[in-house]
Scaffold this motif. Structure first.
Motif, PDB file in Angstrom:
ATOM      1  N   THR A 142       0.832  -1.206   0.000  1.00 44.63           N
ATOM      2  CA  THR A 142       0.000   0.000   0.000  1.00 44.63           C
ATOM      3  C   THR A 142       0.866   1.256   0.000  1.00 44.63           C
ATOM      4  O   THR A 142       1.992   1.261   0.499  1.00 44.63           O
ATOM      5  CB  THR A 142      -0.931   0.030   1.228  1.00 44.63           C
ATOM      6  N   ALA A 143       0.307   2.328  -0.548  1.00 46.29           N
ATOM      7  CA  ALA A 143       1.028   3.597  -0.603  1.00 46.29           C
ATOM      8  C   ALA A 143       1.289   4.144   0.795  1.00 46.29           C
ATOM      9  O   ALA A 143       2.368   4.683   1.068  1.00 46.29           O
ATOM     10  CB  ALA A 143       0.225   4.605  -1.426  1.00 46.29           C
ATOM     11  N   LEU A 144       0.303   3.999   1.692  1.00 41.82           N
ATOM     12  CA  LEU A 144       0.478   4.518   3.040  1.00 41.82           C
ATOM     13  C   LEU A 144       1.620   3.802   3.752  1.00 41.82           C
ATOM     14  O   LEU A 144       2.412   4.437   4.458  1.00 41.82           O
ATOM     15  CB  LEU A 144      -0.820   4.374   3.838  1.00 41.82           C
ATOM     16  N   ARG A 145       1.754   2.505   3.577  1.00 35.28           N
ATOM     17  CA  ARG A 145       2.824   1.772   4.263  1.00 35.28           C
ATOM     18  C   ARG A 145       4.197   2.272   3.836  1.00 35.28           C
ATOM     19  O   ARG A 145       5.102   2.414   4.674  1.00 35.28           O
ATOM     20  CB  ARG A 145       2.695   0.275   3.970  1.00 35.28           C
ATOM     21  N   ARG A 146       4.369   2.557   2.569  1.00 34.40           N
ATOM     22  CA  ARG A 146       5.661   3.068   2.103  1.00 34.40           C
ATOM     23  C   ARG A 146       5.986   4.404   2.771  1.00 34.40           C
ATOM     24  O   ARG A 146       7.130   4.664   3.161  1.00 34.40           O
ATOM     25  CB  ARG A 146       5.656   3.181   0.574  1.00 34.40           C
TER      26      ARG A 146
END
Length: 305
Positions: A203-207
């Motif tokens: 996910t984008a948030l995890r990065r």
């Protein structure tokens, strides 16, 4: 123009709706060889496989899902015509098929769709949740009119789609009250070694969060990685770990899940997109969602400043 055999289409639609030929036989009061034979003729007429076997089950192919979607619309109109002829006039209204990415914060998705529920005109909203890749396939097949996502579609997806940026929100850290009390002082340094619930690495948030941990020189204890944003908050409400969520919906998160906000994850933002196929750009309900986002969503979301 080639004509469709609507009797064959109805057999296919019934099989797909009930999940098996045997179940369709009971509904249609026909023998299994009859339905099987008519399905074969229908697949030959459309030039594609519509159903395939997976173990003992029949599942729709990509083409089959598209045909089923149109058949659903066709037979819904037929039922309404029958009601009208019998004196039971109905107002069908507009239908919106919308997909929500499993990583998309559900409270944000609700804010985007809520204005539609207040419209006076008749409408039908059909909402499904799935992985971004699958929803992009459904857009390509015109099975859904739009999807809401935390990431834009890229050319690598292979789908002919259009991204519409809706807004962005700062991200904050939340926790159940007992856990929040342990990590309030000396924030955010106190978070080193703290138990965290994180979105999955795809996910984008995890990065963004991994980069934030590195910048703050924090080493979290990862209790669980959860892709679905709603399930992640449910774990957080149970006190399993601290979690991140858009600050724009902080009041709803605290009220709905009984959690408390510890503080911001400075420099971390979640971005939100509507993704549509070119064919569906003029759908009135899609337009209403996009117009609402342009006119009012940024009042609800936090912008970097």
């Amino acid at each position: 123009m080639e004509r469709i055999n609507y009797q064959h289409l109805y057999y296919f639609w019934t099989v797909a709706k009930h999940g098996s030929i045997s179940a369709a036989c009971e509904v249609l009061h026909l023998a299994q060889p009859t339905i099987s034979g008519q399905l074969t003729v229908f697949e030959q007429s459309v030039g594609a496989k519509l159903l395939r076997k997976e173990g003992r089950k029949l599942v729709l192919t990509d083409t089959g899902r598209a045909v089923y979607h149109y058949a659903d619309e066709i037979f819904a109109l037929g039922r309404e015509m029958t009601h009208m002829l019998k004196g039971r006039t109905t107002e069908r209204g507009l239908r919106l098929n919308i997909g929500v990415s499993d990583a998309m914060p559900k409270l944000i998705a609700y804010r985007l769709m809520a204005p539609l529920l207040r419209l006076s005109d008749p409408k039908q909203i059909h909402c499904v949740e799935d992985k971004t890749e699958r929803l992009l396939t459904e857009i390509g097949l015109h099975s859904i009119d739009m999807m809401l996502s935390d990431v834009p579609a890229t050319p690598a997806s292979g789908a002919r789609v259009f991204n519409h940026f809706l807004g962005e929100s700062a991200v904050a850290i939340f926790a159940a009250p007992d856990l929040a009390a342990r990590y309030r002082q000396d924030f955010p340094r106190c978070l080193n070694g703290a138990p965290f619930l994180l979105p999955t690495i795809n996910t984008a948030l995890r990065r963004s969060l991994d980069q934030w941990f590195d910048d703050k020189q924090l080493s979290p204890t990862i209790q669980a990685e959860v892709e679905d944003s709603g399930l992640l908050k449910t774990f957080g409400a149970a006190g399993v770990g601290l979690f991140f969520s858009p600050r724009a919906v902080a009041s709803e998160i605290q009220r709905q899940y009984g959690t408390e906000m510890l503080g911001p994850a400075e420099g971390v933002f979640e971005r939100f997109y509507a993704i549509t196929a070119q064919r569906r750009l003029k759908h009135p309900l899609v337009t209403a969602i996009l117009d609402n986002a342009r006119q009012g969503l940024l009042d609800l979301l936090d912008r970097p400043g």
